[in-house]
Design a protein around this motif. Structure first.
Motif, PDB file in Angstrom:
ATOM      1  N   ALA A 178      65.195 -41.569  -4.169  1.00 34.64           N
ATOM      2  CA  ALA A 178      66.176 -41.022  -5.101  1.00 34.64           C
ATOM      3  C   ALA A 178      66.397 -39.519  -4.944  1.00 34.64           C
ATOM      4  O   ALA A 178      67.468 -39.018  -5.273  1.00 34.64           O
ATOM      5  N   ASP A 179      65.415 -38.791  -4.438  1.00 29.50           N
ATOM      6  CA  ASP A 179      65.541 -37.338  -4.370  1.00 29.50           C
ATOM      7  C   ASP A 179      65.872 -36.834  -2.975  1.00 29.50           C
ATOM      8  O   ASP A 179      65.814 -35.637  -2.709  1.00 29.50           O
ATOM      9  N   LEU A 180      66.244 -37.711  -2.061  1.00 24.53           N
ATOM     10  CA  LEU A 180      66.608 -37.274  -0.713  1.00 24.53           C
ATOM     11  C   LEU A 180      67.998 -36.662  -0.706  1.00 24.53           C
ATOM     12  O   LEU A 180      68.901 -37.136  -1.386  1.00 24.53           O
ATOM     13  N   GLY A 181      68.170 -35.600   0.099  1.00 25.51           N
ATOM     14  CA  GLY A 181      69.475 -34.965   0.172  1.00 25.51           C
ATOM     15  C   GLY A 181      69.935 -34.634   1.574  1.00 25.51           C
ATOM     16  O   GLY A 181      71.032 -34.119   1.771  1.00 25.51           O
ATOM     17  N   ALA A 182      69.090 -34.933   2.576  1.00 23.92           N
ATOM     18  CA  ALA A 182      69.435 -34.629   3.963  1.00 23.92           C
ATOM     19  C   ALA A 182      68.562 -35.486   4.871  1.00 23.92           C
ATOM     20  O   ALA A 182      67.615 -36.141   4.414  1.00 23.92           O
ATOM     21  N   PHE A 183      68.873 -35.475   6.174  1.00 26.59           N
ATOM     22  CA  PHE A 183      68.059 -36.241   7.119  1.00 26.59           C
ATOM     23  C   PHE A 183      68.097 -35.584   8.487  1.00 26.59           C
ATOM     24  O   PHE A 183      68.972 -34.770   8.800  1.00 26.59           O
ATOM     25  N   TYR A 184      67.142 -35.991   9.311  1.00 25.51           N
ATOM     26  CA  TYR A 184      67.065 -35.516  10.693  1.00 25.51           C
ATOM     27  C   TYR A 184      66.538 -36.655  11.559  1.00 25.51           C
ATOM     28  O   TYR A 184      65.465 -37.200  11.296  1.00 25.51           O
ATOM     29  N   HIS A 228      62.552 -28.826  18.594  1.00 26.93           N
ATOM     30  CA  HIS A 228      63.744 -29.132  19.383  1.00 26.93           C
ATOM     31  C   HIS A 228      64.752 -27.985  19.233  1.00 26.93           C
ATOM     32  O   HIS A 228      65.103 -27.601  18.117  1.00 26.93           O
ATOM     33  N   PRO A 229      65.234 -27.429  20.353  1.00 25.44           N
ATOM     34  CA  PRO A 229      66.155 -26.284  20.261  1.00 25.44           C
ATOM     35  C   PRO A 229      67.460 -26.615  19.533  1.00 25.44           C
ATOM     36  O   PRO A 229      68.055 -25.740  18.901  1.00 25.44           O
ATOM     37  N   ALA A 230      67.912 -27.872  19.599  1.00 25.30           N
ATOM     38  CA  ALA A 230      69.149 -28.236  18.896  1.00 25.30           C
ATOM     39  C   ALA A 230      68.960 -28.156  17.383  1.00 25.30           C
ATOM     40  O   ALA A 230      69.902 -27.827  16.655  1.00 25.30           O
ATOM     41  N   LEU A 231      67.764 -28.458  16.910  1.00 23.85           N
ATOM     42  CA  LEU A 231      67.476 -28.319  15.479  1.00 23.85           C
ATOM     43  C   LEU A 231      67.578 -26.861  15.071  1.00 23.85           C
ATOM     44  O   LEU A 231      68.200 -26.524  14.052  1.00 23.85           O
ATOM     45  N   GLU A 232      67.000 -25.986  15.861  1.00 22.14           N
ATOM     46  CA  GLU A 232      67.041 -24.555  15.548  1.00 22.14           C
ATOM     47  C   GLU A 232      68.467 -24.012  15.600  1.00 22.14           C
ATOM     48  O   GLU A 232      68.841 -23.159  14.788  1.00 22.14           O
ATOM     49  N   ARG A 233      69.273 -24.514  16.525  1.00 21.26           N
ATOM     50  CA  ARG A 233      70.645 -24.027  16.657  1.00 21.26           C
ATOM     51  C   ARG A 233      71.555 -24.518  15.533  1.00 21.26           C
ATOM     52  O   ARG A 233      72.366 -23.747  14.998  1.00 21.26           O
ATOM     53  N   HIS A 234      71.450 -25.781  15.195  1.00 21.29           N
ATOM     54  CA  HIS A 234      72.479 -26.391  14.360  1.00 21.29           C
ATOM     55  C   HIS A 234      72.090 -26.580  12.895  1.00 21.29           C
ATOM     56  O   HIS A 234      72.983 -26.649  12.041  1.00 21.29           O
ATOM     57  N   TRP A 235      70.805 -26.695  12.593  1.00 26.34           N
ATOM     58  CA  TRP A 235      70.438 -26.943  11.197  1.00 26.34           C
ATOM     59  C   TRP A 235      70.943 -25.844  10.256  1.00 26.34           C
ATOM     60  O   TRP A 235      71.481 -26.142   9.180  1.00 26.34           O
ATOM     61  N   PRO A 236      70.809 -24.569  10.619  1.00 26.98           N
ATOM     62  CA  PRO A 236      71.285 -23.530   9.684  1.00 26.98           C
ATOM     63  C   PRO A 236      72.773 -23.642   9.369  1.00 26.98           C
ATOM     64  O   PRO A 236      73.223 -23.141   8.335  1.00 26.98           O
ATOM     65  N   CYS A 237      73.547 -24.287  10.245  1.00 24.69           N
ATOM     66  CA  CYS A 237      74.992 -24.395  10.030  1.00 24.69           C
ATOM     67  C   CYS A 237      75.377 -25.566   9.132  1.00 24.69           C
ATOM     68  O   CYS A 237      76.541 -25.679   8.719  1.00 24.69           O
ATOM     69  N   LEU A 238      74.425 -26.428   8.804  1.00 30.38           N
ATOM     70  CA  LEU A 238      74.739 -27.603   7.988  1.00 30.38           C
ATOM     71  C   LEU A 238      74.969 -27.251   6.522  1.00 30.38           C
ATOM     72  O   LEU A 238      75.621 -27.997   5.798  1.00 30.38           O
ATOM     73  N   GLY A 239      74.382 -26.147   6.090  1.00 29.06           N
ATOM     74  CA  GLY A 239      74.524 -25.765   4.693  1.00 29.06           C
ATOM     75  C   GLY A 239      73.636 -26.565   3.753  1.00 29.06           C
ATOM     76  O   GLY A 239      73.973 -26.742   2.570  1.00 29.06           O
ATOM     77  N   VAL A 240      72.505 -27.054   4.260  1.00 27.69           N
ATOM     78  CA  VAL A 240      71.561 -27.791   3.421  1.00 27.69           C
ATOM     79  C   VAL A 240      70.739 -26.791   2.623  1.00 27.69           C
ATOM     80  O   VAL A 240      70.065 -25.933   3.187  1.00 27.69           O
ATOM     81  N   GLY A 241      70.810 -26.878   1.305  1.00 23.62           N
ATOM     82  CA  GLY A 241      70.160 -25.898   0.455  1.00 23.62           C
ATOM     83  C   GLY A 241      68.646 -25.950   0.520  1.00 23.62           C
ATOM     84  O   GLY A 241      68.050 -27.018   0.720  1.00 23.62           O
ATOM     85  N   GLN A 247      72.284 -46.401   3.103  1.00 21.93           N
ATOM     86  CA  GLN A 247      71.904 -46.841   1.764  1.00 21.93           C
ATOM     87  C   GLN A 247      70.881 -45.911   1.109  1.00 21.93           C
ATOM     88  O   GLN A 247      70.777 -45.869  -0.118  1.00 21.93           O
ATOM     89  N   LEU A 248      70.162 -45.167   1.914  1.00 23.92           N
ATOM     90  CA  LEU A 248      69.113 -44.287   1.380  1.00 23.92           C
ATOM     91  C   LEU A 248      69.627 -42.913   0.970  1.00 23.92           C
ATOM     92  O   LEU A 248      68.918 -42.182   0.266  1.00 23.92           O
ATOM     93  N   LEU A 249      70.834 -42.563   1.398  1.00 24.92           N
ATOM     94  CA  LEU A 249      71.331 -41.202   1.208  1.00 24.92           C
ATOM     95  C   LEU A 249      72.499 -41.171   0.230  1.00 24.92           C
ATOM     96  O   LEU A 249      73.386 -42.015   0.292  1.00 24.92           O
ATOM     97  N   PRO A 250      72.542 -40.171  -0.644  1.00 23.03           N
ATOM     98  CA  PRO A 250      73.650 -40.064  -1.593  1.00 23.03           C
ATOM     99  C   PRO A 250      74.890 -39.473  -0.933  1.00 23.03           C
ATOM    100  O   PRO A 250      74.800 -38.841   0.134  1.00 23.03           O
TER     101      PRO A 250
END
Length: 213
Positions: free
Chosen positions: A114-120, A22-35, A142-145
């Motif tokens: 327990a080890d989740l840190g992001a979602f899509y 999906h082009p929106a994933l390519e455009r916006h994911w890098p800007c989220l700052g997800v390590g 409830q699943l995300l910290p």
């Protein structure tokens, strides 16, 4: 509805599946700052190629999908050895950095996340009827910290079109459903597609923590 979803995959009625990232994933994911190394939850994932894109950028991916044929096709179309095991009510298939849990998203619990840190979410919210969308938003929270962030793609249908799935989800509904537990930022609206009448919108969501409003 669950049986209808399985039937769609059995019969190959999967027009919602994209044959490209999906082009929106390519455009916006890098800007989220997800390590790099942060595990990404992908609810109702189908066999989305977006999961391979995320894995290629160093993210372990945990997808949840009700339809077993979707998981089998994803694994068959990928490269590398596939391992399988059972976890509570789920059958888990792993290939490289991607693990797909076959079962009901609403049966996936926080002790397994327990080890989740992001979602899509590209096609989860819009796959659910209105009666289930509030439950989905609450369960995702409830699943995300606190501090976990991700992208949500919503969709509206042409005026007067009440069909689905995918279902019509307005901007007002996105804000209403998610703002109690997430900071919600509208990122873009796509063009309305002349053939289907669909228009996608993209949102950034950040899980609120204690004291954040």
């Amino acid at each position: 509805m669950d049986e209808d979803w399985r039937q769609r995959w059995q019969e190959g009625r999967i027009g919602f599946h994209r044959e490209a990232v999906h082009p929106a994933l390519e455009r916006h994911w890098p800007c989220l700052g997800v390590g790099e190394g942060t595990k990404v939850l992908v609810p109702l994932c189908g066999k989305s190629l977006d999961m391979r894109w995320l894995a290629a950028r160093g993210h372990p991916v945990l997808g949840i999908e009700l339809a077993e044929p979707a998981i089998e096709q994803f694994m068959a179309e990928g490269e590398g050895e596939v391992s399988r095991y059972h976890q509570s009510r789920f059958t888990v298939s792993r290939q490289g950095k991607v693990e797909l849990w076959c079962g009901d998203f609403f049966h996936f619990h926080v002790n397994e996340a327990a080890d989740l840190g992001a979602f899509y979410d590209r096609a989860a919210l819009i796959a659910l009827p209105e009666a289930k969308r509030q439950r989905y938003a609450f369960h995702l929270a409830q699943l995300l910290p606190p501090g976990a962030r991700g992208l949500l793609v919503s969709l509206t249908r042409a005026p007067g079109d009440t069909g689905g799935p995918p279902f019509d989800v307005t901007a007002d509904e996105v804000i209403e459903r998610f703002s109690p537990n997430f900071e919600v930022t509208h990122l873009e609206d796509g063009e309305r597609q002349p053939d289907s009448g669909f228009q996608e919108s993209v949102w950034q969501l950040v899980r609120r923590g204690p004291g954040r409003s």
